[in-house]
Design an enzyme around this catalytic site. Sequence first.
Site, PDB file in Angstrom:
ATOM      1  N   SER A   1       7.581  30.729  43.970  1.00  0.00           N
ATOM      2  CA  SER A   1       8.013  31.554  42.855  1.00  0.00           C
ATOM      3  C   SER A   1       9.458  31.626  42.315  1.00  0.00           C
ATOM      4  O   SER A   1       9.531  32.204  41.348  1.00  0.00           O
ATOM      5  CB  SER A   1       7.426  32.956  43.208  1.00  0.00           C
ATOM      6  OG  SER A   1       5.912  32.966  42.919  1.00  0.00           O
TER       7      SER A   1
ATOM      8  N   LYS B   1      10.242  30.738  38.882  1.00  0.00           N
ATOM      9  CA  LYS B   1       9.808  31.413  37.512  1.00  0.00           C
ATOM     10  C   LYS B   1      11.217  31.927  37.050  1.00  0.00           C
ATOM     11  O   LYS B   1      10.909  32.299  35.753  1.00  0.00           O
ATOM     12  CB  LYS B   1       9.038  32.441  38.241  1.00  0.00           C
ATOM     13  CG  LYS B   1       7.668  32.412  38.851  1.00  0.00           C
ATOM     14  CD  LYS B   1       6.835  33.472  39.360  1.00  0.00           C
ATOM     15  CE  LYS B   1       5.478  33.527  39.575  1.00  0.00           C
ATOM     16  NZ  LYS B   1       4.933  32.738  40.705  1.00  0.00           N
TER      17      LYS B   1
ATOM     18  N   TYR C   1       2.061  25.113  35.546  1.00  0.00           N
ATOM     19  CA  TYR C   1       2.304  26.202  36.621  1.00  0.00           C
ATOM     20  C   TYR C   1       2.399  25.667  37.919  1.00  0.00           C
ATOM     21  O   TYR C   1       3.176  25.899  38.669  1.00  0.00           O
ATOM     22  CB  TYR C   1       1.137  27.501  36.412  1.00  0.00           C
ATOM     23  CG  TYR C   1       1.439  28.425  37.440  1.00  0.00           C
ATOM     24  CD1 TYR C   1       2.549  29.327  37.312  1.00  0.00           C
ATOM     25  CD2 TYR C   1       0.684  28.494  38.357  1.00  0.00           C
ATOM     26  CE1 TYR C   1       2.700  30.418  38.211  1.00  0.00           C
ATOM     27  CE2 TYR C   1       0.844  29.413  39.478  1.00  0.00           C
ATOM     28  CZ  TYR C   1       1.907  30.417  39.193  1.00  0.00           C
ATOM     29  OH  TYR C   1       2.037  31.221  40.402  1.00  0.00           O
TER      30      TYR C   1
ATOM     31  N   TYR D   1       8.330  41.074  43.823  1.00  0.00           N
ATOM     32  CA  TYR D   1       7.196  41.790  43.528  1.00  0.00           C
ATOM     33  C   TYR D   1       6.993  43.211  43.805  1.00  0.00           C
ATOM     34  O   TYR D   1       7.908  43.995  43.315  1.00  0.00           O
ATOM     35  CB  TYR D   1       6.049  40.808  44.510  1.00  0.00           C
ATOM     36  CG  TYR D   1       6.197  39.470  44.436  1.00  0.00           C
ATOM     37  CD1 TYR D   1       6.252  38.475  43.368  1.00  0.00           C
ATOM     38  CD2 TYR D   1       6.732  38.806  45.856  1.00  0.00           C
ATOM     39  CE1 TYR D   1       6.418  37.592  43.755  1.00  0.00           C
ATOM     40  CE2 TYR D   1       6.774  37.561  46.017  1.00  0.00           C
ATOM     41  CZ  TYR D   1       6.943  36.915  44.700  1.00  0.00           C
ATOM     42  OH  TYR D   1       6.982  35.346  45.096  1.00  0.00           O
TER      43      TYR D   1
ATOM     44  N   VAL E   1       6.958  32.286  48.110  1.00  0.00           N
ATOM     45  CA  VAL E   1       6.270  32.269  49.296  1.00  0.00           C
ATOM     46  C   VAL E   1       6.529  30.884  50.294  1.00  0.00           C
ATOM     47  O   VAL E   1       6.187  30.902  51.443  1.00  0.00           O
ATOM     48  CB  VAL E   1       4.587  32.312  49.213  1.00  0.00           C
ATOM     49  CG1 VAL E   1       4.236  33.640  48.599  1.00  0.00           C
ATOM     50  CG2 VAL E   1       4.147  31.222  48.241  1.00  0.00           C
TER      51      VAL E   1
HETATM   52  N1  GLN Z   1       2.222  29.086  44.325  1.00  0.00           N
HETATM   53  C1  GLN Z   1       1.946  30.608  44.436  1.00  0.00           C
HETATM   54  C2  GLN Z   1       0.841  31.206  43.721  1.00  0.00           C
HETATM   55  O1  GLN Z   1       0.821  30.769  42.323  1.00  0.00           O
HETATM   56  C3  GLN Z   1       3.494  31.133  44.260  1.00  0.00           C
HETATM   57  C4  GLN Z   1       3.552  32.420  44.651  1.00  0.00           C
HETATM   58  C5  GLN Z   1       4.845  32.963  45.463  1.00  0.00           C
HETATM   59  O2  GLN Z   1       5.570  32.357  45.505  1.00  0.00           O
HETATM   60  N2  GLN Z   1       4.723  34.339  45.272  1.00  0.00           N
HETATM   61  O3  GLN Z   1       0.134  31.854  43.967  1.00  0.00           O
END
Ligand code: GLN
Length: 304
Positions: A63, A66, A188, A240, A258
């Site tokens: 993430s 992003k 994505y 988050y 993650v």
């Molecule tokens: N690939 C993960 C997902 O789309 C990315 C989520 C994350 O890093 N929080 O669920």
Amino acid sequence: MDIQTLVTNIYHEVKPLAAKGEVAKYIPALASISPNNMAISLHYIDGKHFSIGDYNTPFSIQSIVKVLSFTLAHKALGNDIWKRIGKEPSGNAFNSLVQLEHENGIPRNPFINAGAIVLSDIILSHYKNPEQELLNFAKKTANETSISYNEEVARSEKETGYRNSALAYFMKSCKNIINPVEDVLDLYFLTCSLEMSTYCLAKSFLYLSNHGIVPSTNEQILTISQAKRTNALMLTSGLYNESGEFAYRVGIPAKSGVGGGIVAIIPKQLSICVWSPPLNEFGNSYAGICALEKFTTETGVSVF
Ligand code: GLN
């Protein structure tokens, strides 16, 4: 105490804390990562840098990408981006579905999955070769070439991405996805698979601590205002539903993934990236947060 000694001490103090977290298990490539990996990299806008641990090992930035996707989409759409994505913290898990229906398919912010799926849609609409564009952009911001996607991770993300598919199809039903859903999801998932080391990632985020300009090349990526606003969004939504706790404990703009990475910036000074794969219950690196908390506490740096 000089900064190298300080960061070295922090590294050794927090490394054992990784045992309190758990490595992401939803895809084999992440589940098989050693929980003992750990690295901290620090880059100053004047070019000084310092790293310790596995700082040359590329890991799945997940993430964290992003922020790069948001930068590309923001450049493409300008303020019109806010017709399709909000600016508020979500207070929900990064892959939550609940809020989206109440809010008519407009994701709360660009840094939850639904928001980043809309970013992928925008990038698909505005760039001729979106996959290459994002990769080149990561290389350009880091002024480094050793950055790549991991096709195996992208494939596994796709195979297990039921919740992301649900988010995308729901937003399509609300007309907040323009391109074919499968194309948007492919982009994505591919962007989530980007791999960078802490050395590269910290360097890549320097444009956000330097008013939108890459310090090593002087290239203007964002306007001052856009860069400041990106940092505001990282502070309020970068971790988050743990963003409030992180702002309270650490107090600087940051983004997590993650894969166990967290990258944070201090405006006009530096960027710092920590990698330790075991995660807490919110999907954020357990030891990574502890390291950054110690760093801001012991150096006294803050945006407040
Ligand atoms: N690939 C993960 C997902 O789309 C990315 C989520 C994350 O890093 N929080 O669920």
